[in-house]
Design a protein around this motif. Structure first.
Motif, PDB file in Angstrom:
ATOM      1  N   ARG A   1      19.431 -30.962  31.366  1.00  0.00           N
ATOM      2  CA  ARG A   1      20.629 -31.159  31.624  1.00  0.00           C
ATOM      3  C   ARG A   1      21.665 -30.107  31.063  1.00  0.00           C
ATOM      4  NH1 ARG A   1      23.185 -32.593  26.851  1.00  0.00           N
ATOM      5  NH2 ARG A   1      21.585 -32.980  25.232  1.00  0.00           N
ATOM      6  N   LEU A   2      22.773 -29.942  32.053  1.00  0.00           N
ATOM      7  CA  LEU A   2      23.907 -28.959  31.721  1.00  0.00           C
ATOM      8  C   LEU A   2      24.406 -29.601  30.317  1.00  0.00           C
ATOM      9  CD1 LEU A   2      25.078 -28.526  35.132  1.00  0.00           C
ATOM     10  CD2 LEU A   2      24.225 -26.678  33.588  1.00  0.00           C
ATOM     11  N   GLN A   3      24.823 -28.657  29.615  1.00  0.00           N
ATOM     12  CA  GLN A   3      25.406 -28.724  28.139  1.00  0.00           C
ATOM     13  C   GLN A   3      27.031 -28.495  28.258  1.00  0.00           C
ATOM     14  OE1 GLN A   3      24.384 -26.679  24.514  1.00  0.00           O
ATOM     15  NE2 GLN A   3      23.657 -28.708  23.670  1.00  0.00           N
TER      16      GLN A   3
ATOM     17  N   VAL B   1      20.110 -27.593  28.441  1.00  0.00           N
ATOM     18  CA  VAL B   1      19.103 -27.993  27.438  1.00  0.00           C
ATOM     19  C   VAL B   1      17.918 -28.557  28.130  1.00  0.00           C
ATOM     20  CG1 VAL B   1      18.484 -29.270  25.492  1.00  0.00           C
ATOM     21  CG2 VAL B   1      20.932 -28.317  25.582  1.00  0.00           C
ATOM     22  N   ASP B   2      16.735 -28.077  28.182  1.00  0.00           N
ATOM     23  CA  ASP B   2      15.563 -28.795  28.603  1.00  0.00           C
ATOM     24  C   ASP B   2      15.179 -29.802  27.973  1.00  0.00           C
ATOM     25  OD1 ASP B   2      14.023 -27.917  26.610  1.00  0.00           O
ATOM     26  OD2 ASP B   2      13.140 -26.269  27.601  1.00  0.00           O
ATOM     27  N   ASP B   3      14.180 -30.604  28.614  1.00  0.00           N
ATOM     28  CA  ASP B   3      13.622 -31.675  28.157  1.00  0.00           C
ATOM     29  C   ASP B   3      13.138 -31.610  26.691  1.00  0.00           C
ATOM     30  OD1 ASP B   3      14.208 -32.746  30.286  1.00  0.00           O
ATOM     31  OD2 ASP B   3      12.251 -32.523  31.596  1.00  0.00           O
ATOM     32  N   ALA B   4      12.632 -30.563  26.096  1.00  0.00           N
ATOM     33  CA  ALA B   4      12.193 -30.235  24.814  1.00  0.00           C
ATOM     34  C   ALA B   4      13.428 -29.986  23.978  1.00  0.00           C
ATOM     35  CB  ALA B   4      11.174 -29.235  25.000  1.00  0.00           C
ATOM     36  N   GLY B   5      14.663 -29.930  24.403  1.00  0.00           N
ATOM     37  CA  GLY B   5      15.647 -29.586  23.582  1.00  0.00           C
ATOM     38  C   GLY B   5      16.010 -28.092  23.205  1.00  0.00           C
ATOM     39  N   ARG B   6      15.571 -27.238  24.190  1.00  0.00           N
ATOM     40  CA  ARG B   6      15.616 -25.660  23.832  1.00  0.00           C
ATOM     41  C   ARG B   6      16.910 -25.418  24.850  1.00  0.00           C
ATOM     42  NH1 ARG B   6       9.492 -24.802  24.961  1.00  0.00           N
ATOM     43  NH2 ARG B   6      10.087 -25.828  26.856  1.00  0.00           N
ATOM     44  N   ARG B   7      17.706 -24.426  24.270  1.00  0.00           N
ATOM     45  CA  ARG B   7      19.058 -24.149  24.898  1.00  0.00           C
ATOM     46  C   ARG B   7      18.490 -22.884  25.730  1.00  0.00           C
ATOM     47  NH1 ARG B   7      24.465 -23.350  22.205  1.00  0.00           N
ATOM     48  NH2 ARG B   7      23.678 -21.568  21.200  1.00  0.00           N
ATOM     49  N   SER B   8      19.226 -22.974  27.027  1.00  0.00           N
ATOM     50  CA  SER B   8      19.253 -21.581  27.935  1.00  0.00           C
ATOM     51  C   SER B   8      20.613 -21.406  28.367  1.00  0.00           C
ATOM     52  CB  SER B   8      18.315 -22.012  29.132  1.00  0.00           C
ATOM     53  OG  SER B   8      17.923 -20.985  29.922  1.00  0.00           O
TER      54      SER B   8
ATOM     55  N   PHE C   1      12.351  -3.197  32.771  1.00  0.00           N
ATOM     56  CA  PHE C   1      10.970  -3.193  32.204  1.00  0.00           C
ATOM     57  C   PHE C   1      10.197  -4.195  32.919  1.00  0.00           C
ATOM     58  CE2 PHE C   1      13.846  -2.009  28.222  1.00  0.00           C
ATOM     59  CZ  PHE C   1      13.035  -0.976  28.085  1.00  0.00           C
ATOM     60  N   GLY C   2       9.063  -4.573  32.221  1.00  0.00           N
ATOM     61  CA  GLY C   2       8.108  -5.539  32.682  1.00  0.00           C
ATOM     62  C   GLY C   2       8.551  -6.864  32.341  1.00  0.00           C
ATOM     63  N   GLY C   3       7.499  -7.898  31.841  1.00  0.00           N
ATOM     64  CA  GLY C   3       7.759  -9.036  31.046  1.00  0.00           C
ATOM     65  C   GLY C   3       7.751  -9.107  29.822  1.00  0.00           C
ATOM     66  N   GLU C   4       8.142  -7.975  28.899  1.00  0.00           N
ATOM     67  CA  GLU C   4       8.039  -7.884  27.621  1.00  0.00           C
ATOM     68  C   GLU C   4       8.978  -9.053  27.022  1.00  0.00           C
ATOM     69  OE1 GLU C   4       7.747  -3.566  29.166  1.00  0.00           O
ATOM     70  OE2 GLU C   4       8.904  -5.460  29.581  1.00  0.00           O
ATOM     71  N   TYR C   5       9.784  -9.492  27.457  1.00  0.00           N
ATOM     72  CA  TYR C   5      10.685 -10.613  26.833  1.00  0.00           C
ATOM     73  C   TYR C   5      11.667 -11.375  27.941  1.00  0.00           C
ATOM     74  CZ  TYR C   5      14.445  -6.959  26.902  1.00  0.00           C
ATOM     75  OH  TYR C   5      15.321  -6.330  27.560  1.00  0.00           O
ATOM     76  N   ASP C   6      11.815 -12.546  27.512  1.00  0.00           N
ATOM     77  CA  ASP C   6      12.827 -13.390  28.304  1.00  0.00           C
ATOM     78  C   ASP C   6      13.297 -14.456  27.268  1.00  0.00           C
ATOM     79  OD1 ASP C   6      14.256 -14.996  29.942  1.00  0.00           O
ATOM     80  OD2 ASP C   6      12.473 -15.501  31.305  1.00  0.00           O
ATOM     81  N   ILE C   7      14.388 -14.077  26.686  1.00  0.00           N
ATOM     82  CA  ILE C   7      14.914 -14.934  25.659  1.00  0.00           C
ATOM     83  C   ILE C   7      16.191 -15.448  26.314  1.00  0.00           C
ATOM     84  CG2 ILE C   7      15.895 -14.569  23.192  1.00  0.00           C
ATOM     85  CD1 ILE C   7      14.619 -11.837  23.287  1.00  0.00           C
ATOM     86  N   PRO C   8      16.180 -16.955  26.266  1.00  0.00           N
ATOM     87  CA  PRO C   8      17.205 -17.621  26.915  1.00  0.00           C
ATOM     88  C   PRO C   8      18.410 -18.043  26.248  1.00  0.00           C
ATOM     89  CG  PRO C   8      15.426 -19.197  25.991  1.00  0.00           C
ATOM     90  CD  PRO C   8      14.998 -17.756  25.959  1.00  0.00           C
TER      91      PRO C   8
ATOM     92  N   VAL D   1      26.503 -16.938  23.708  1.00  0.00           N
ATOM     93  CA  VAL D   1      25.199 -17.063  23.936  1.00  0.00           C
ATOM     94  C   VAL D   1      24.862 -16.675  25.342  1.00  0.00           C
ATOM     95  CG1 VAL D   1      25.473 -19.524  24.743  1.00  0.00           C
ATOM     96  CG2 VAL D   1      23.020 -18.641  23.900  1.00  0.00           C
ATOM     97  N   THR D   2      23.708 -15.974  25.516  1.00  0.00           N
ATOM     98  CA  THR D   2      23.415 -15.242  26.691  1.00  0.00           C
ATOM     99  C   THR D   2      22.063 -15.386  26.888  1.00  0.00           C
ATOM    100  OG1 THR D   2      23.970 -13.762  28.545  1.00  0.00           O
ATOM    101  CG2 THR D   2      23.477 -13.191  26.089  1.00  0.00           C
TER     102      THR D   2
END
Length: 395
Positions: A62-64, A113-120, A293-300, A283-284
């Motif tokens: 859901r959108l926060q 916030v996803d279903d596990a409570g993690r922000r993006s 780069f390649g897929g070294e990181y993806d920090i939400p 937050v970003t």
């Protein structure tokens, strides 16, 4: 997170996501396997039709929060809207059903916030159509802003300007107290203005655009006749020493604090030189693929992100690396300050973010990298005054 220079990535590529700190599984690097937030129109699009809908959606979770700002002639106006459908969608609610405006820049900042409570987080921009026979300049900074002493006035035109001398003549930048302000062209679509040295605190700067009916290219005429101003606040210049892993923060010439940092690792060093804060995001999301780069990181959910270059260099909070601040350089080109997940008010990153203005200067020394290009962000302070003035179309 700013290796656009290695991948040839343009500004359009780095506005979707920012990013740069190195992180691996041992350092607890968070990963985001998919885009949680979808924004329409797409990021970095130009010439968007005013008939296109503006939407922010999440397929899961859901959108926060959603913040949309429309910028026209250096005036920022919030776009009203509401989150609905159980938090899965945002839509505008203003007059005309939220119809987009002509010749405007839109900025969208959304947190979900996803279903596990993690922000993006998601940060995108797009610009709407300008009539074919007209041109406009998107102006930085905004009207009535209070900025740091390193602010450079930037005009980004929506199409190539062939008659640069005529357009330059139609733009006036003056200061009180008076100081010489000179123009410099970067290519055919960008015109910057700055004094020889940083502005004095308290200076009031007035920008006048008398572009209406000025022929910028054959058959293409200016649309704007506007005047706006901004005020220069206190002086804050921060010096990052990549070798010593420190950042000295000076306010009005006085040392306020020295903070431990981590800069670019040996294979992804941080630019040297003077960089100006152009954007501040609580937050970003930072994704390595958007900066070459390649897929070294993806920090939400990178906290306290302060943009320094268009190619993706940030000074930002870092909650996933441990034992590196003040000791070693591990990032992919950014400068990292210790933080906590969600962003702490009393952490070094939170402390610095709360005391920073757009227009403040951050200078990096001691890195095994080249000097930042003068057109990468507001990097014009890296040109001496003679070279800067030589960039005028009327010199």
């Amino acid at each position: 997170m700013r290796r656009a220079r290695r991948a040839g990535a343009a500004l359009a590529a780095v506005l979707i996501f920012a990013g740069c700190d190195a992180a691996d599984e041992e350092l607890g690097k968070p990963r985001s396997p998919r885009d949680l937030i979808r924004v329409t129109p797409a990021d970095a699009r130009k010439g968007v039709s005013t008939d296109e809908p503006l939407r922010v959606e999440v397929p899961e979770g859901r959108l926060q929060s959603v913040k949309v700002v429309r910028t026209q002639d250096a005036q920022d106006e919030p776009v009203p809207g509401r989150i609905e459908d159980g938090g899965t969608r945002w839509r505008p609610t203003g007059a005309g059903g939220g119809r987009l405006s002509l010749a405007a820049k839109y900025t969208v900042d959304a947190v979900a916030v996803d279903d596990a409570g993690r922000r993006s987080a998601r940060h995108t921009t797009f610009t709407t159509a300008v009539p074919d026979e007209r041109f406009i300049g998107y102006v930085t900074p905004e009207n009535r802003a209070t900025v740091g002493t390193g602010m450079i006035v930037k005009l980004e035109f929506n199409r190539d300007v062939e008659n640069r001398a005529a357009v330059e003549k139609a733009v006036s930048v003056t200061a009180r107290p008076a100081v010489e302000v000179a123009p410099h062209w970067f290519g055919r679509t960008r015109l910057d203005f700055r004094p020889e040295r940083y502005w004095k605190p308290g200076t009031r700067v007035t920008v006048s655009l008398d572009l209406r009916d000025v022929e910028g290219a054959p058959g293409v005429y200016g649309l704007q006749r506007k005047t706006f101003s901004f005020t220069v606040g206190r002086s804050q210049v921060s010096l990052v020493d990549a070798k010593k892993h420190t950042m000295q923060v000076r306010r009005d010439g006085r040392l306020v604090d020295t903070l431990p940092v981590t800069a670019g690792a040996p294979r992804s060093t941080t630019y040297n030189g003077k960089m100006v804060v152009t954007e501040m995001l609580e937050v970003t999301r930072m994704n390595s693929r958007t900066v070459g780069f390649g897929g070294e990181y993806d920090i939400p959910d990178v906290p306290h992100a302060v943009r320094l270059t268009e190619s993706g260099t940030f000074l930002h909070g870092n909650y996933w690396s441990r034992g590196v601040f003040g000791k070693s350089n591990v990032s992919h080109g950014c400068v990292g300050l210790r933080d906590v997940k969600g962003g702490g008010a009393t952490t070094p990153a939170g402390w610095f973010f709360d005391r920073t203005l757009v227009g403040d200067v951050v200078e990096v020394r001691g890195s095994a990298d080249k000097q930042v290009a003068p057109d990468n962000g507001l990097g014009g302070w890296n040109l001496d005054w003679t070279k800067w003035k030589a960039g005028s179309a009327r010199s």
